[in-house]
Design a protein around this motif. Sequence first.
Motif, short mmCIF file in Angstrom:
data_model
loop_
_atom_site.label_atom_id
_atom_site.label_comp_id
_atom_site.label_asym_id
_atom_site.label_seq_id
_atom_site.Cartn_x
_atom_site.Cartn_y
_atom_site.Cartn_z
N SER A 80 0.85 -1.20 0.00
CA SER A 80 0.00 0.00 0.00
C SER A 80 0.88 1.25 0.00
O SER A 80 1.98 1.25 0.56
CB SER A 80 -0.94 0.01 1.20
N ASP A 83 1.81 2.33 3.54
CA ASP A 83 2.88 1.54 4.12
C ASP A 83 4.22 1.87 3.47
O ASP A 83 5.25 1.98 4.15
CB ASP A 83 2.60 0.05 3.99
N LYS A 114 -0.31 2.37 12.97
CA LYS A 114 -1.55 2.08 13.69
C LYS A 114 -2.60 3.16 13.43
O LYS A 114 -3.79 2.86 13.34
CB LYS A 114 -1.29 1.96 15.20
N GLY A 117 -2.45 3.31 8.80
CA GLY A 117 -2.41 2.13 7.94
C GLY A 117 -3.62 1.24 8.10
O GLY A 117 -4.56 1.55 8.84
N GLN A 118 -3.58 0.14 7.40
CA GLN A 118 -4.64 -0.86 7.53
C GLN A 118 -4.45 -1.61 8.85
O GLN A 118 -3.47 -1.41 9.56
CB GLN A 118 -4.58 -1.81 6.34
N ASP A 119 -5.38 -2.50 9.15
CA ASP A 119 -5.40 -3.17 10.45
C ASP A 119 -4.06 -3.79 10.86
O ASP A 119 -3.63 -3.63 11.99
CB ASP A 119 -6.48 -4.25 10.49
N ASP A 120 -3.42 -4.52 9.96
CA ASP A 120 -2.18 -5.21 10.30
C ASP A 120 -0.93 -4.53 9.75
O ASP A 120 0.15 -5.11 9.80
CB ASP A 120 -2.23 -6.66 9.82
N SER A 121 -1.08 -3.33 9.24
CA SER A 121 0.07 -2.62 8.67
C SER A 121 1.22 -2.50 9.66
O SER A 121 2.38 -2.66 9.31
CB SER A 121 -0.32 -1.22 8.21
N TYR A 122 0.88 -2.22 10.91
CA TYR A 122 1.94 -1.99 11.89
C TYR A 122 2.81 -3.24 12.08
O TYR A 122 4.02 -3.12 12.31
CB TYR A 122 1.35 -1.51 13.22
#
Length: 141
Positions: A80, A83, A114, A117-122
Amino acid sequence: MARRKGRILAFQALYSWDVGREPIDTILAFSWVSPENLERLGESGLLFTKLLVAGTIEHIAEIDALIRAYVSAWDFDRISKVDLALLRISVYSLLYQKETHPSIVIDEAVEIAKDFGQDDSYRFINAVLDNIRKATDKNSI
């Protein structure tokens, strides 16, 4: 806190540069930011932000090559844009801003991921940056 705000602004500027391909001078004018917010950032915070953006763009080929090496299981073009912008400024910091401890760079990137980004980006950001940190630490010895 000024550094965090500077990183967020740098991340937004780099995202804008990547998506819109605006000239760097236009990006570094931060026209989307209110004058009050720029003033709150302060002169040193704004200088820090501009250094992050300009340095990242100046070294973009090297930074992207390093990111590509550590996301080999992913198609680079499918990362993304959010990201990617965050990874790019963080890798720049890891490589060229040695006065900032790597754990601070990574922690800041995770917190910004967090928020933006998207849910699990971190998790993705953390894993990639931690692997790059480890590799660059070994190469520095």
